[in-house]
Motif scaffolding. Sequence first.
Motif, PDB file in Angstrom:
ATOM      1  N   LEU A 183       0.843  -1.200   0.000  1.00 66.98           N
ATOM      2  CA  LEU A 183       0.000   0.000   0.000  1.00 66.98           C
ATOM      3  C   LEU A 183       0.879   1.252   0.000  1.00 66.98           C
ATOM      4  CD1 LEU A 183      -3.043   0.553   0.093  1.00 66.98           C
ATOM      5  CD2 LEU A 183      -2.898   0.628   2.583  1.00 66.98           C
ATOM      6  N   ARG A 184       1.909   1.227   0.839  1.00 69.55           N
ATOM      7  CA  ARG A 184       2.818   2.377   0.896  1.00 69.55           C
ATOM      8  C   ARG A 184       3.551   2.579  -0.421  1.00 69.55           C
ATOM      9  NH1 ARG A 184       6.248   2.268   6.397  1.00 69.55           N
ATOM     10  NH2 ARG A 184       7.145   4.095   5.383  1.00 69.55           N
ATOM     11  N   SER A 185       3.979   1.461  -1.032  1.00 62.06           N
ATOM     12  CA  SER A 185       4.660   1.576  -2.336  1.00 62.06           C
ATOM     13  C   SER A 185       3.737   2.172  -3.386  1.00 62.06           C
ATOM     14  CB  SER A 185       5.116   0.207  -2.841  1.00 62.06           C
ATOM     15  OG  SER A 185       5.885  -0.430  -1.882  1.00 62.06           O
ATOM     16  N   ASP A 186       2.464   1.767  -3.343  1.00 61.54           N
ATOM     17  CA  ASP A 186       1.508   2.295  -4.324  1.00 61.54           C
ATOM     18  C   ASP A 186       1.340   3.807  -4.161  1.00 61.54           C
ATOM     19  OD1 ASP A 186       1.097  -0.094  -5.557  1.00 61.54           O
ATOM     20  OD2 ASP A 186      -0.742  -0.591  -4.477  1.00 61.54           O
ATOM     21  N   VAL A 187       1.310   4.255  -2.910  1.00 59.07           N
ATOM     22  CA  VAL A 187       1.192   5.700  -2.667  1.00 59.07           C
ATOM     23  C   VAL A 187       2.408   6.422  -3.249  1.00 59.07           C
ATOM     24  CG1 VAL A 187       1.103   7.509  -0.906  1.00 59.07           C
ATOM     25  CG2 VAL A 187      -0.223   5.410  -0.591  1.00 59.07           C
ATOM     26  N   LEU A 188       3.586   5.839  -3.056  1.00 59.58           N
ATOM     27  CA  LEU A 188       4.811   6.466  -3.571  1.00 59.58           C
ATOM     28  C   LEU A 188       4.834   6.449  -5.097  1.00 59.58           C
ATOM     29  CD1 LEU A 188       7.328   5.135  -0.920  1.00 59.58           C
ATOM     30  CD2 LEU A 188       6.501   7.483  -1.187  1.00 59.58           C
ATOM     31  N   ARG A 189       4.327   5.361  -5.668  1.00 63.53           N
ATOM     32  CA  ARG A 189       4.240   5.280  -7.129  1.00 63.53           C
ATOM     33  C   ARG A 189       3.293   6.360  -7.649  1.00 63.53           C
ATOM     34  NH1 ARG A 189       1.468   1.675 -10.823  1.00 63.53           N
ATOM     35  NH2 ARG A 189       0.442   0.665  -9.073  1.00 63.53           N
ATOM     36  N   MET A 190       2.150   6.514  -6.983  1.00 64.05           N
ATOM     37  CA  MET A 190       1.193   7.561  -7.366  1.00 64.05           C
ATOM     38  C   MET A 190       1.857   8.934  -7.217  1.00 64.05           C
ATOM     39  SD  MET A 190      -2.631   8.241  -5.828  1.00 64.05           S
ATOM     40  CE  MET A 190      -3.591   9.679  -6.357  1.00 64.05           C
ATOM     41  N   GLY A 191       2.610   9.106  -6.139  1.00 65.49           N
ATOM     42  CA  GLY A 191       3.331  10.365  -5.922  1.00 65.49           C
ATOM     43  C   GLY A 191       4.307  10.653  -7.046  1.00 65.49           C
ATOM     44  N   GLY A 192       5.002   9.609  -7.496  1.00 65.84           N
ATOM     45  CA  GLY A 192       5.967   9.759  -8.584  1.00 65.84           C
ATOM     46  C   GLY A 192       5.277  10.210  -9.871  1.00 65.84           C
ATOM     47  N   LEU A 193       4.148   9.573 -10.183  1.00 69.27           N
ATOM     48  CA  LEU A 193       3.374   9.954 -11.373  1.00 69.27           C
ATOM     49  C   LEU A 193       2.957  11.421 -11.299  1.00 69.27           C
ATOM     50  CD1 LEU A 193       0.825   7.069 -12.161  1.00 69.27           C
ATOM     51  CD2 LEU A 193       2.793   7.800 -13.509  1.00 69.27           C
ATOM     52  N   VAL A 194       2.487  11.804 -10.101  1.00 68.46           N
ATOM     53  CA  VAL A 194       1.997  13.164  -9.903  1.00 68.46           C
ATOM     54  C   VAL A 194       3.130  14.180 -10.069  1.00 68.46           C
ATOM     55  CG1 VAL A 194       1.220  14.720  -8.075  1.00 68.46           C
ATOM     56  CG2 VAL A 194      -0.023  12.588  -8.494  1.00 68.46           C
ATOM     57  N   GLU A 195       4.292  13.869  -9.495  1.00 70.68           N
ATOM     58  CA  GLU A 195       5.464  14.750  -9.633  1.00 70.68           C
ATOM     59  C   GLU A 195       5.810  14.954 -11.102  1.00 70.68           C
ATOM     60  OE1 GLU A 195       9.047  14.520  -6.946  1.00 70.68           O
ATOM     61  OE2 GLU A 195       8.125  12.566  -6.595  1.00 70.68           O
ATOM     62  N   ASN A 196       5.768  13.832 -11.827  1.00 71.30           N
ATOM     63  CA  ASN A 196       6.069  13.862 -13.248  1.00 71.30           C
ATOM     64  C   ASN A 196       5.093  14.739 -14.016  1.00 71.30           C
ATOM     65  OD1 ASN A 196       7.151  12.854 -15.741  1.00 71.30           O
ATOM     66  ND2 ASN A 196       7.851  11.135 -14.485  1.00 71.30           N
ATOM     67  N   GLN A 197       3.818  14.624 -13.647  1.00 67.70           N
ATOM     68  CA  GLN A 197       2.770  15.442 -14.262  1.00 67.70           C
ATOM     69  C   GLN A 197       3.077  16.920 -14.137  1.00 67.70           C
ATOM     70  OE1 GLN A 197       0.668  13.840 -16.236  1.00 67.70           O
ATOM     71  NE2 GLN A 197      -1.186  14.587 -15.228  1.00 67.70           N
ATOM     72  N   VAL A 198       3.421  17.325 -12.900  1.00 68.09           N
ATOM     73  CA  VAL A 198       3.683  18.746 -12.639  1.00 68.09           C
ATOM     74  C   VAL A 198       4.890  19.191 -13.460  1.00 68.09           C
ATOM     75  CG1 VAL A 198       4.215  20.473 -10.878  1.00 68.09           C
ATOM     76  CG2 VAL A 198       2.695  18.560 -10.318  1.00 68.09           C
ATOM     77  N   ALA A 199       5.933  18.363 -13.464  1.00 71.26           N
ATOM     78  CA  ALA A 199       7.145  18.718 -14.203  1.00 71.26           C
ATOM     79  C   ALA A 199       6.852  18.872 -15.694  1.00 71.26           C
ATOM     80  CB  ALA A 199       8.224  17.652 -13.974  1.00 71.26           C
ATOM     81  N   THR A 200       6.070  17.929 -16.254  1.00 74.10           N
ATOM     82  CA  THR A 200       5.745  18.005 -17.687  1.00 74.10           C
ATOM     83  C   THR A 200       4.907  19.239 -17.998  1.00 74.10           C
ATOM     84  OG1 THR A 200       5.532  15.598 -17.516  1.00 74.10           O
ATOM     85  CG2 THR A 200       5.022  16.576 -19.640  1.00 74.10           C
ATOM     86  N   ALA A 201       3.949  19.549 -17.116  1.00 79.90           N
ATOM     87  CA  ALA A 201       3.089  20.718 -17.336  1.00 79.90           C
ATOM     88  C   ALA A 201       3.929  21.995 -17.347  1.00 79.90           C
ATOM     89  CB  ALA A 201       2.023  20.793 -16.254  1.00 79.90           C
ATOM     90  N   ILE A 202       4.897  22.068 -16.448  1.00 81.87           N
ATOM     91  CA  ILE A 202       5.713  23.278 -16.345  1.00 81.87           C
ATOM     92  C   ILE A 202       6.691  23.383 -17.514  1.00 81.87           C
ATOM     93  CG2 ILE A 202       7.488  24.431 -14.933  1.00 81.87           C
ATOM     94  CD1 ILE A 202       4.586  24.768 -13.942  1.00 81.87           C
ATOM     95  N   GLU A 203       7.198  22.220 -17.965  1.00 81.01           N
ATOM     96  CA  GLU A 203       8.038  22.208 -19.167  1.00 81.01           C
ATOM     97  C   GLU A 203       7.275  22.769 -20.369  1.00 81.01           C
ATOM     98  OE1 GLU A 203       9.701  18.342 -20.296  1.00 81.01           O
ATOM     99  OE2 GLU A 203      10.317  18.149 -18.198  1.00 81.01           O
ATOM    100  N   ALA A 204       6.000  22.364 -20.463  1.00 83.06           N
ATOM    101  CA  ALA A 204       5.166  22.818 -21.587  1.00 83.06           C
ATOM    102  C   ALA A 204       5.020  24.328 -21.568  1.00 83.06           C
ATOM    103  CB  ALA A 204       3.791  22.150 -21.527  1.00 83.06           C
TER     104      ALA A 204
END
Lengths: 230, 230
Positions: free
Chosen positions: B19-40
Amino acid sequence: MEDILHHQSSQFDEELGRLRSDVLRMGGLVENQVATAIEAYGACDPRAIEETIARDQDINALEKQIDDESAQLIARRQPTAVDLRLVFGIIKIVTDLERIGDEAKKIAKGVRRICDAGSNPTQFAPSIRQLAKAVMIMTRESLDAFARLDSALAQKVIVDDDGVDAEYKEILHRLVTDMIDDNTTIGLAMDIIWIARAVERIGDHAKNVAEHVIFIVDGRDVRHNAYQID
Amino acid sequence: MEDILHHQSSQFDEELGRLRSDVLRMGGLVENQVATAIEAYGACDPRAIEETIARDQDINALEKQIDDESAQLIARRQPTAVDLRLVFGIIKIVTDLERIGDEAKKIAKGVRRICDAGSNPTQFAPSIRQLAKAVMIMTRESLDAFARLDSALAQKVIVDDDGVDAEYKEILHRLVTDMIDDNTTIGLAMDIIWIARAVERIGDHAKNVAEHVIFIVDGRDVRHNAYQID
């Protein structure tokens, strides 16, 4: 043995019932907050403004209390299936109710800024009041849906959010057009934009509450299916 | 008997760990989202824009999955005390992570509007990028705090949000001043305002995650204590 089980079960029912009442009480406070904030708008009533801001603490305290009660109930009673879904739904619902309280506070602070600047937003008051009326009905109905575990009513709230989003976009468009026509109104228009935005967000949270009700009743997770405003 | 208990307990640990790993995986996806949006932003890169918008669905799906896993874990394992607090904290954390994903999507849509209108917001790009950098660090550190159950790091994230709020208010002030000076820029300025707002909200959600971590670690509920932006 059966008697004990039965006794335990009705104590459990009582606890679940209390938890549901607390959510409805929190909902009532939140509804009141929104109504007071909107009353303050246009009237520049400093008492209504300060009352809305100050009372946000009661809502926050109630959120913490309901979270605690939910955790204790799970630990002590170890509910399964439908009861656990109810407690889960409640944890999610109070998060959204608390955020509605936050938005009401933002509205009150926006009104205070406008009134402190010596302005009175009479021009947009009817539109904002109409938008607010729509989200207040949504909030009311999402709480009714929770009280009666009525997923059809919850579904109606979800659909109604589309209308609120459309109305909000129209208000926004008019405000930006006004700013372009007359740049002396930009400060006031920005304050009204933040207020309109807060009202629109209340509709989003009421929709979230409705989605949690559907999850409780049907076990279906309907989040992220419908149209989302950007 | 003891063996069975031990076996049950390590299975339980395994489930909690997953469960904890899944939260961290979700966190990683979310971080990536923000980074991609800002790159755009600034580059007007249509691929980055569409990718950010499309990938929001993965985050939403992961939220549902973690909610389900949490509910099943509570039903099957009936955790108490500290373990229950962890599951409770996780339910709250994923709500905030999902909203960070929503804000990233809003940023991408704002960038798309700007680029479709043939504008390129170079003037404000450095400020937005700096603000985004600050909230990305907050997001990263709130997830680290969750991974290591480090309440001191979580406390730092909460304090850092004050700086983000101040920076956001300054950007807002400059944008409104620009609009007043030159009302041909109002459309673009409004789009940048919504983007800045979304970035600032990411900071709020990272702060919420940090508050949930403190609740998990210390059992203290620190929500609603600190300064809130309006």
